[in-house]
Each structure stands twice: as structure tokens, then as C-alpha cells.
Design a protein around this motif. Structure first.
Motif, short mmCIF file in Angstrom:
data_model
loop_
_atom_site.label_atom_id
_atom_site.label_comp_id
_atom_site.label_asym_id
_atom_site.label_seq_id
_atom_site.Cartn_x
_atom_site.Cartn_y
_atom_site.Cartn_z
N ALA A 1 0.83 -1.21 0.00
CA ALA A 1 0.00 0.00 0.00
C ALA A 1 0.87 1.26 0.00
O ALA A 1 0.54 2.25 -0.65
CB ALA A 1 -0.93 -0.01 1.21
N HIS A 2 1.98 1.22 0.72
CA HIS A 2 2.90 2.36 0.73
C HIS A 2 3.46 2.62 -0.67
O HIS A 2 3.60 3.78 -1.09
CB HIS A 2 4.04 2.10 1.71
N ILE A 3 3.78 1.55 -1.40
CA ILE A 3 4.28 1.70 -2.77
C ILE A 3 3.23 2.38 -3.64
O ILE A 3 3.53 3.27 -4.44
CB ILE A 3 4.67 0.33 -3.35
N VAL A 4 1.96 1.97 -3.48
CA VAL A 4 0.88 2.56 -4.28
C VAL A 4 0.70 4.03 -3.91
O VAL A 4 0.52 4.89 -4.78
CB VAL A 4 -0.43 1.78 -4.08
N SER B 1 -8.31 0.98 1.15
CA SER B 1 -9.32 -0.08 0.97
C SER B 1 -8.65 -1.43 0.72
O SER B 1 -9.16 -2.47 1.12
CB SER B 1 -10.26 0.27 -0.18
N PHE B 2 -7.49 -1.41 0.08
CA PHE B 2 -6.75 -2.66 -0.14
C PHE B 2 -6.34 -3.29 1.19
O PHE B 2 -6.61 -4.47 1.44
CB PHE B 2 -5.52 -2.37 -1.01
N THR B 3 -5.68 -2.53 2.06
CA THR B 3 -5.23 -3.09 3.33
C THR B 3 -6.39 -3.48 4.23
O THR B 3 -6.28 -4.42 5.01
CB THR B 3 -4.33 -2.09 4.08
N GLU B 4 -7.52 -2.81 4.09
CA GLU B 4 -8.67 -3.11 4.95
C GLU B 4 -9.48 -4.29 4.48
O GLU B 4 -9.98 -5.09 5.29
CB GLU B 4 -9.58 -1.87 5.03
N LEU B 5 -9.59 -4.48 3.15
CA LEU B 5 -10.56 -5.44 2.63
C LEU B 5 -9.95 -6.65 1.92
O LEU B 5 -10.67 -7.64 1.68
CB LEU B 5 -11.51 -4.74 1.65
N VAL B 6 -8.68 -6.62 1.57
CA VAL B 6 -8.11 -7.77 0.86
C VAL B 6 -8.16 -9.00 1.76
O VAL B 6 -7.93 -8.93 2.96
CB VAL B 6 -6.65 -7.48 0.42
N THR B 7 -8.48 -10.15 1.17
CA THR B 7 -8.62 -11.38 1.97
C THR B 7 -7.26 -12.07 2.11
O THR B 7 -6.39 -11.95 1.25
CB THR B 7 -9.62 -12.34 1.32
N ILE B 8 -7.13 -12.81 3.20
CA ILE B 8 -5.90 -13.59 3.42
C ILE B 8 -5.73 -14.63 2.30
O ILE B 8 -4.61 -14.89 1.84
CB ILE B 8 -5.94 -14.29 4.79
N ASP B 9 -6.85 -15.20 1.86
CA ASP B 9 -6.78 -16.19 0.78
C ASP B 9 -6.18 -15.57 -0.49
O ASP B 9 -5.38 -16.20 -1.18
CB ASP B 9 -8.18 -16.72 0.48
N ALA B 10 -6.57 -14.34 -0.79
CA ALA B 10 -6.03 -13.67 -1.98
C ALA B 10 -4.54 -13.42 -1.83
O ALA B 10 -3.77 -13.60 -2.78
CB ALA B 10 -6.77 -12.35 -2.20
N LEU B 11 -4.10 -13.01 -0.65
CA LEU B 11 -2.68 -12.76 -0.43
C LEU B 11 -1.86 -14.04 -0.56
O LEU B 11 -0.71 -14.01 -1.02
CB LEU B 11 -2.47 -12.15 0.96
#
Length: 242
Positions: free
Chosen positions: A30-33, A67-77
């Protein structure tokens, strides 16, 4: 007779760089973005951000780093095939991509992952934008491929040793003869070494985006470590004290 002159179109400059290794947290990505947003922003032009996490044929998309850090799922990562962020503002565009070129377990020629930074623009600031975003990406240890190889061999050795020790301990606990136990330990240890190479590739992959404490290596140690330690200590105890 006067002739009108059409305005010259500014040529589009492009700077692209590729690495093959990156480890970091969702917050670091997220920092990179955010850095790309800051670098790409242009006066009098709205900045648009699209983050896309692709998992097989499914997508998790976000319009901001928050929104990425708040909502991304562990499965996706854990199972993404590609993770990209595209930031645009007027004619300026910055793109960051993490992608697998083949599964971590598949044998193939060349690198198994790409980390791509591409910056485009017409205002003569492409090089400066690229360097700004590049510094943020480098925090993910893009040059640690050698460590990855060392880690794979260390885990292979640990896997072989642990497998052999497990068989020896089990043999002592079950009262199996020493020569038979030793032969089985050597055989299983060899198999464990081969499996350890694959475990090492999984435990320390070319690309990993995971919260602190949830990396593959940490998960492997938490699950396998206590089981191996219990059996090995039990065998040692029986050998020493009968």
C-alpha cells in the motif's frame, strides 16, 4: 495566405524495470501505491488508482491503498497469480505488477516470478517518478534471490535431518532393531531432503505479500516444529532412560 500550425504532440516517455523477487506486508505494498499516487499526481488532473488482485479467474479490486489493506482477503494474499496497481493522472501513468510466471512447485527454465515497474508520461518527469517509486519497491528486498537459494538448501537439510531423526526416534520407541531403524532413517532422510527442497521453495517463495507473523516460513515452523520436537524428544528420553 496564412496557414495554421497544428500543436505538436508531446512524445510519451516510458521507463520500465523488472525484478524477480519481492517480500513485504500488505501495508508495504500500500505504501508503494501511495508513493505512486504522489509521484504521478498532476496539477489540474484527477488521480485514479486501481488495485487488482487476481486469484485464478476471480478478482479482488480496490480504488485506494486504504481499501486494499482493509478489505483484501488472506486467501487472496496467499494464492494470488498476479497483484497490480495502476495509477493514472492525465497523460501520466504508473504501474506496479507482482506476478507468477509459473507455479512455485513447477520445474521450469528461467525465473518463476516477475516484479515490474513501468512509468509513462509526457512532462519530462518520468525518470524522477520512476526513481521515487523504485525506492519504495526496493524495501521488499528485490536482491535477495541468493538468500532464497540458501534458505531452500537449509530447509532441505533440515527436512532430511528431521525425517531421519523422526524415524530413529520412532524406531527406539517401538523397539525396532538398530540396523533396520538406521537403514529406514537413511532412506526416509533422503526423501525428506528432496521434499525439503520443495518445502523451502514454498516457505521462502520469490513473491510473498503477508502480514507480519503469517509468512509461509512462520506457518511451517509453527505447525511442523512442535510435532517433530515432541517425537524426537520422546525417542531420546527412551534411549537414555529406558
Amino acid at each position: 495566405m496564412a496557414t495554421s500550425k497544428l500543436p505538436e504532440q508531446s512524445s510519451v516517455a516510458c521507463k520500465r524495470e523488472t525484478w524477480h523477487f519481492w517480500h513485504g506486508t500488505p501495508e508495504l505494498f500500500a505504501h508503494i501505491v501511495r508513493t505512486a499516487e504522489r509521484a504521478t499526481s498532476v496539477v489540474d488532473s484527477a488521480t485514479t488508482t486501481v488495485i487488482d488482485v487476481c486469484i485464478a479467474d476471480d478478482h479482488e479490486t480496490f480504488d485506494s491503498p486504504a481499501s486494499f489493506t482493509e478489505l483484501v482477503t488472506i486467501d487472496a494474499l496467499r494464492h494470488f497469480t498476479s497483484m497490480s496497481a495502476v495509477v493514472t493522472a492525465g497523460a501520466s501513468r504508473s504501474e506496479i505488477v507482482l506476478r507468477w510466471t509459473r507455479p512455485w512447485w513447477a520445474i521450469g527454465v528461467g525465473k518463476d516470478a516477475d516484479v515490474v515497474l513501468e512509468v509513462r508520461g509526457t512532462d519530462g518527469e518520468v525518470e524522477a517518478r520512476h526513481m521515487l517509486i523504485r525506492r519504495a519497491i526496493l524495501r521488499g528486498g528485490t536482491q535477495r534471490e541468493a538468500i532464497q537459494v540458501v534458505m531452500a538448501f537449509l530447509l532441505a537439510g533440515a527436512g532430511g535431518t528431521a525425517a531421519a531423526a523422526l524415524v530413529l526416534s520412532g524406531g527406539y520407541l517401538l523397539g525396532v532393531g538398530g540396523s533396520e531403524t538406521l537403514l529406514a532413517a537413511l532412506s526416509v532422510g533422503g526423501i525428506g531432503w528432496i521434499l525439503g527442497v520443495y518445502w523451502g521453495t514454498w516457505a521462502y517463495p520469490s513473491i510473498e505479500v503477508a502480514p507480519i507473523g503469517q509468512t509461509n516460513l512462520r506457518r511451517l515452523v509453527r505447525v511442523v516444529g512442535p510435532v517433530l520436537l515432541t517425537v524426537i524428544l520422546a525417542g531420546i528420553t527412551k534411549k537414555l532412560f529406558g
